[in-house]
Design a protein around this motif. Structure first.
Motif, PDB file in Angstrom:
ATOM      1  N   GLN A   1       0.866  -1.176   0.000  1.00 15.32           N
ATOM      2  CA  GLN A   1       0.000   0.000   0.000  1.00 15.32           C
ATOM      3  C   GLN A   1       0.904   1.228   0.000  1.00 15.32           C
ATOM      4  O   GLN A   1       1.545   1.536   0.997  1.00 15.32           O
ATOM      5  N   GLU A   2       0.971   1.903  -1.133  1.00 18.81           N
ATOM      6  CA  GLU A   2       1.954   2.970  -1.309  1.00 18.81           C
ATOM      7  C   GLU A   2       1.848   4.047  -0.241  1.00 18.81           C
ATOM      8  O   GLU A   2       2.852   4.554   0.257  1.00 18.81           O
ATOM      9  N   ARG A   3       0.622   4.415   0.128  1.00 18.71           N
ATOM     10  CA  ARG A   3       0.438   5.472   1.126  1.00 18.71           C
ATOM     11  C   ARG A   3       0.855   5.044   2.521  1.00 18.71           C
ATOM     12  O   ARG A   3       1.034   5.880   3.396  1.00 18.71           O
ATOM     13  N   SER A   4       0.984   3.742   2.750  1.00 17.83           N
ATOM     14  CA  SER A   4       1.384   3.249   4.073  1.00 17.83           C
ATOM     15  C   SER A   4       2.893   3.225   4.256  1.00 17.83           C
ATOM     16  O   SER A   4       3.377   3.082   5.386  1.00 17.83           O
ATOM     17  N   VAL A   5       3.642   3.349   3.157  1.00 12.60           N
ATOM     18  CA  VAL A   5       5.104   3.331   3.250  1.00 12.60           C
ATOM     19  C   VAL A   5       5.568   4.666   3.836  1.00 12.60           C
ATOM     20  O   VAL A   5       5.319   5.718   3.248  1.00 12.60           O
ATOM     21  N   PRO A   6       6.241   4.647   4.996  1.00  8.38           N
ATOM     22  CA  PRO A   6       6.644   5.912   5.623  1.00  8.38           C
ATOM     23  C   PRO A   6       7.831   6.551   4.908  1.00  8.38           C
ATOM     24  O   PRO A   6       8.918   5.984   4.855  1.00  8.38           O
ATOM     25  N   VAL A   7       7.600   7.726   4.344  1.00  9.58           N
ATOM     26  CA  VAL A   7       8.643   8.491   3.669  1.00  9.58           C
ATOM     27  C   VAL A   7       8.681   9.873   4.301  1.00  9.58           C
ATOM     28  O   VAL A   7       7.696  10.615   4.216  1.00  9.58           O
ATOM     29  N   PRO A   8       9.778  10.268   4.963  1.00 13.44           N
ATOM     30  CA  PRO A   8       9.845  11.594   5.585  1.00 13.44           C
ATOM     31  C   PRO A   8       9.671  12.692   4.536  1.00 13.44           C
ATOM     32  O   PRO A   8      10.114  12.547   3.386  1.00 13.44           O
ATOM     33  N   ALA A   9       9.066  13.798   4.934  1.00 11.85           N
ATOM     34  CA  ALA A   9       8.825  14.896   3.998  1.00 11.85           C
ATOM     35  C   ALA A   9      10.107  15.389   3.318  1.00 11.85           C
ATOM     36  O   ALA A   9      10.108  15.605   2.098  1.00 11.85           O
ATOM     37  N   PRO A  10      11.228  15.575   4.046  1.00  8.02           N
ATOM     38  CA  PRO A  10      12.451  16.022   3.351  1.00  8.02           C
ATOM     39  C   PRO A  10      12.930  15.034   2.295  1.00  8.02           C
ATOM     40  O   PRO A  10      13.426  15.438   1.241  1.00  8.02           O
ATOM     41  N   VAL A  11      12.781  13.735   2.563  1.00  5.19           N
ATOM     42  CA  VAL A  11      13.178  12.728   1.586  1.00  5.19           C
ATOM     43  C   VAL A  11      12.245  12.775   0.380  1.00  5.19           C
ATOM     44  O   VAL A  11      12.686  12.729  -0.778  1.00  5.19           O
ATOM     45  N   ALA A  12      10.947  12.876   0.646  1.00  9.11           N
ATOM     46  CA  ALA A  12       9.984  12.941  -0.449  1.00  9.11           C
ATOM     47  C   ALA A  12      10.237  14.166  -1.317  1.00  9.11           C
ATOM     48  O   ALA A  12      10.188  14.091  -2.553  1.00  9.11           O
ATOM     49  N   ASN A  13      10.517  15.303  -0.677  1.00  8.16           N
ATOM     50  CA  ASN A  13      10.762  16.534  -1.433  1.00  8.16           C
ATOM     51  C   ASN A  13      12.027  16.418  -2.274  1.00  8.16           C
ATOM     52  O   ASN A  13      12.057  16.824  -3.446  1.00  8.16           O
ATOM     53  N   ALA A  14      13.092  15.875  -1.665  1.00  7.19           N
ATOM     54  CA  ALA A  14      14.350  15.721  -2.396  1.00  7.19           C
ATOM     55  C   ALA A  14      14.178  14.787  -3.583  1.00  7.19           C
ATOM     56  O   ALA A  14      14.663  15.059  -4.688  1.00  7.19           O
ATOM     57  N   CYS A  15      13.464  13.675  -3.377  1.00  2.00           N
ATOM     58  CA  CYS A  15      13.255  12.727  -4.467  1.00  2.00           C
ATOM     59  C   CYS A  15      12.398  13.339  -5.577  1.00  2.00           C
ATOM     60  O   CYS A  15      12.629  13.091  -6.758  1.00  2.00           O
ATOM     61  N   ALA A  16      11.416  14.152  -5.201  1.00  3.03           N
ATOM     62  CA  ALA A  16      10.566  14.791  -6.202  1.00  3.03           C
ATOM     63  C   ALA A  16      11.371  15.750  -7.069  1.00  3.03           C
ATOM     64  O   ALA A  16      11.209  15.803  -8.289  1.00  3.03           O
ATOM     65  N   VAL A  17      12.279  16.504  -6.430  1.00  2.00           N
ATOM     66  CA  VAL A  17      13.098  17.455  -7.174  1.00  2.00           C
ATOM     67  C   VAL A  17      14.056  16.735  -8.109  1.00  2.00           C
ATOM     68  O   VAL A  17      14.284  17.171  -9.253  1.00  2.00           O
ATOM     69  N   LEU A  18      14.613  15.613  -7.656  1.00  2.00           N
ATOM     70  CA  LEU A  18      15.661  14.927  -8.401  1.00  2.00           C
ATOM     71  C   LEU A  18      15.142  13.788  -9.268  1.00  2.00           C
ATOM     72  O   LEU A  18      15.919  13.122  -9.955  1.00  2.00           O
ATOM     73  N   GLY A  19      13.834  13.555  -9.243  1.00  2.00           N
ATOM     74  CA  GLY A  19      13.274  12.499 -10.076  1.00  2.00           C
ATOM     75  C   GLY A  19      13.588  11.104  -9.581  1.00  2.00           C
ATOM     76  O   GLY A  19      13.700  10.176 -10.386  1.00  2.00           O
ATOM     77  N   LEU A  20      13.730  10.934  -8.269  1.00  2.00           N
ATOM     78  CA  LEU A  20      14.030   9.629  -7.687  1.00  2.00           C
ATOM     79  C   LEU A  20      12.782   9.040  -7.040  1.00  2.00           C
ATOM     80  O   LEU A  20      11.870   9.765  -6.638  1.00  2.00           O
ATOM     81  N   ASP A  21      12.738   7.725  -6.916  1.00  2.00           N
ATOM     82  CA  ASP A  21      11.662   7.024  -6.233  1.00  2.00           C
ATOM     83  C   ASP A  21      12.191   6.576  -4.870  1.00  2.00           C
ATOM     84  O   ASP A  21      13.158   5.803  -4.806  1.00  2.00           O
ATOM     85  N   PRO A  22      11.596   7.044  -3.764  1.00  2.71           N
ATOM     86  CA  PRO A  22      12.104   6.653  -2.434  1.00  2.71           C
ATOM     87  C   PRO A  22      12.171   5.148  -2.229  1.00  2.71           C
ATOM     88  O   PRO A  22      12.978   4.674  -1.426  1.00  2.71           O
ATOM     89  N   MET A  23      11.347   4.392  -2.929  1.00  8.26           N
ATOM     90  CA  MET A  23      11.357   2.933  -2.776  1.00  8.26           C
ATOM     91  C   MET A  23      12.697   2.335  -3.190  1.00  8.26           C
ATOM     92  O   MET A  23      13.040   1.223  -2.780  1.00  8.26           O
ATOM     93  N   TYR A  24      13.460   3.042  -4.024  1.00  2.00           N
ATOM     94  CA  TYR A  24      14.724   2.531  -4.539  1.00  2.00           C
ATOM     95  C   TYR A  24      15.944   3.167  -3.868  1.00  2.00           C
ATOM     96  O   TYR A  24      17.078   2.854  -4.239  1.00  2.00           O
ATOM     97  N   VAL A  25      15.719   4.050  -2.915  1.00  2.00           N
ATOM     98  CA  VAL A  25      16.822   4.761  -2.265  1.00  2.00           C
ATOM     99  C   VAL A  25      17.296   3.956  -1.057  1.00  2.00           C
ATOM    100  O   VAL A  25      16.496   3.406  -0.294  1.00  2.00           O
ATOM    101  N   ALA A  26      18.607   3.893  -0.858  1.00  2.00           N
ATOM    102  CA  ALA A  26      19.202   3.019   0.156  1.00  2.00           C
ATOM    103  C   ALA A  26      18.895   3.468   1.579  1.00  2.00           C
ATOM    104  O   ALA A  26      18.732   4.658   1.873  1.00  2.00           O
ATOM    105  N   ASN A  27      18.859   2.481   2.460  1.00  2.00           N
ATOM    106  CA  ASN A  27      18.705   2.684   3.900  1.00  2.00           C
ATOM    107  C   ASN A  27      19.856   1.968   4.599  1.00  2.00           C
ATOM    108  O   ASN A  27      20.405   1.011   4.072  1.00  2.00           O
ATOM    109  N   GLU A  28      20.192   2.412   5.804  1.00  2.00           N
ATOM    110  CA  GLU A  28      21.237   1.715   6.567  1.00  2.00           C
ATOM    111  C   GLU A  28      20.832   1.467   8.015  1.00  2.00           C
ATOM    112  O   GLU A  28      21.648   1.033   8.813  1.00  2.00           O
TER     113      GLU A  28
END
Length: 355
Positions: free
Chosen positions: A262-289
């Motif tokens: 459920q896409e809306r249930s995936v927690p994405v912080p607002a700064p990450v979402a904003n950065a990905c929107a500007v850069l054309g990235l999908d947070p689902m594919y961005v690395a976590n540690e």
């Protein structure tokens, strides 16, 4: 008089997402996606063989002297060496500890190999070593052995680190994707995409209105809290290279089940979402540690989620989907508008050199 301009050598260009019909290694082969999987499947696995390797988990499960051990190795080439929320030293410990924890093991010992480039400042090496030692102590593991090599100037990038680790798997714990069944609940331990965006912001000098710190952390304590609820967890993964999308695809493929998110249930912080929107990235594919994804039997999901939220590293844990019988081996996201989209395994890596 006209100037003669030498034509660019396009065959030498590299890209995180190259065509797949290449006869040379490219950056995408290190991204944790389809190219990485092909390299392992077609080059390394045939050369090595063996049942321990065939499971292709974050760590190998082996038996020695009557004990079940998790054994893992990882190399770290992140650039820059220091970033908001951590350093290559923190990554070297936490990355390997987390690989062991995803097998349900209690991490115990690490090895540490430093590859230093000629000319790197000794003080930089000292800072990295001190960060690594502090991270090991915080994770409750001991650096038991190590090695140092120096390469000529121009043949490295300051500091590269390899760590290997071993840990003891408690009796009754059996975490592997083959145990996933339709109906399992998918839980993520917190907001995704933070590490990749933090690295990118300092590497490229980008500002997003607020400093984004890496989520780099050792997850063994969180896993212990989950296992204290029930040993019957089916599989755990830490979604590092390739992000949450890669981890879910690997589990779906290995288990032969479908996954619905459920896409809306995936927690994405607002700064990450904003950065990905500007850069054309999908947070689902961005690395976590410092995050994990768990497939949990439905009857235990509520109790496991509560235990995760009671732990400092799982306060924002969320249910994001389930395993299903339909579309086996495929991950599908249901969007906020009621549609669906296929979440493919990434080909390479959107953000190279993030770990």
């Amino acid at each position: 008089m006209s100037e003669t301009t030498e034509a660019p050598d396009v065959l030498a260009w590299t890209c995180p997402l190259p065509h797949r019909d290449r006869s040379r290694v490219v950056m995408g082969h290190g991204g944790g996606g389809a190219l990485s999987a092909e390299l392992v499947r077609e080059v390394f696995a045939p050369a090595y063989g063996g049942p321990a390797l065939s499971a292709m988990g974050d760590s190998a499960t082996v038996e020695l002297g009557g004990a079940r051990l998790a054994f893992s190795t990882d190399s770290f080439v992140v650039r820059p060496l220091f970033f908001p929320g951590g350093s290559i030293g923190d990554l070297a410990v936490n990355g390997t500890v987390n690989d062991l924890a995803m097998s349900g093991a209690r991490p115990a010992y690490l090895s540490c190999g430093f590859i230093l480039e000629e000319g790197v400042e000794t003080e930089v090496v000292r800072r990295v070593a001190e960060a690594l030692g502090a991270a090991a102590r915080a994770a409750g593991v001991e650096v038991a052995t190590g090695d140092t090599k120096v390469v000529e100037a121009g043949h490295g990038d300051g500091v590269f680190i390899n760590t290997s680790g071993i840990g003891l798997i408690p009796r009754g714990v059996d975490l592997r994707p083959q145990r996933v069944v339709p109906g399992d609940v998918v839980i993520v331990s917190g907001p995704i995409g933070v590490h990749g965006v933090a690295i990118m912001s300092v590497r490229e000098g980008l500002e997003f209105g607020v400093e984004i710190e890496s989520d780099c952390a050792a997850l063994a304590g969180l896993v212990e809290a989950m296992l204290a609820v029930t040993e019957d967890l089916h599989v755990l993964r830490d979604p590092t290279r390739g992000g949450l999308a890669a981890a879910l695809n690997e589990i779906a493929s290995a288990s032969g089940t479908g996954v619905v998110v459920q896409e809306r249930s995936v927690p994405v912080p607002a700064p990450v979402a904003n950065a990905c929107a500007v850069l054309g990235l999908d947070p689902m594919y961005v690395a976590n540690e410092g995050k994990l994804v768990a497939f949990v039997p439905r009857e235990h999901a509520d109790a496991v989620l509560a235990a995760m939220r009671a732990h400092p590293l799982g306060t924002e844990a969320a249910v994001i989907g389930e395993a299903v019988e339909n579309h086996p081996g495929m991950v599908v996201a249901r969007t906020g508008l009621g549609g669906t989209r296929v979440v493919d395994l990434p080909l390479g890596e959107q953000l190279p050199r993030i770990c």
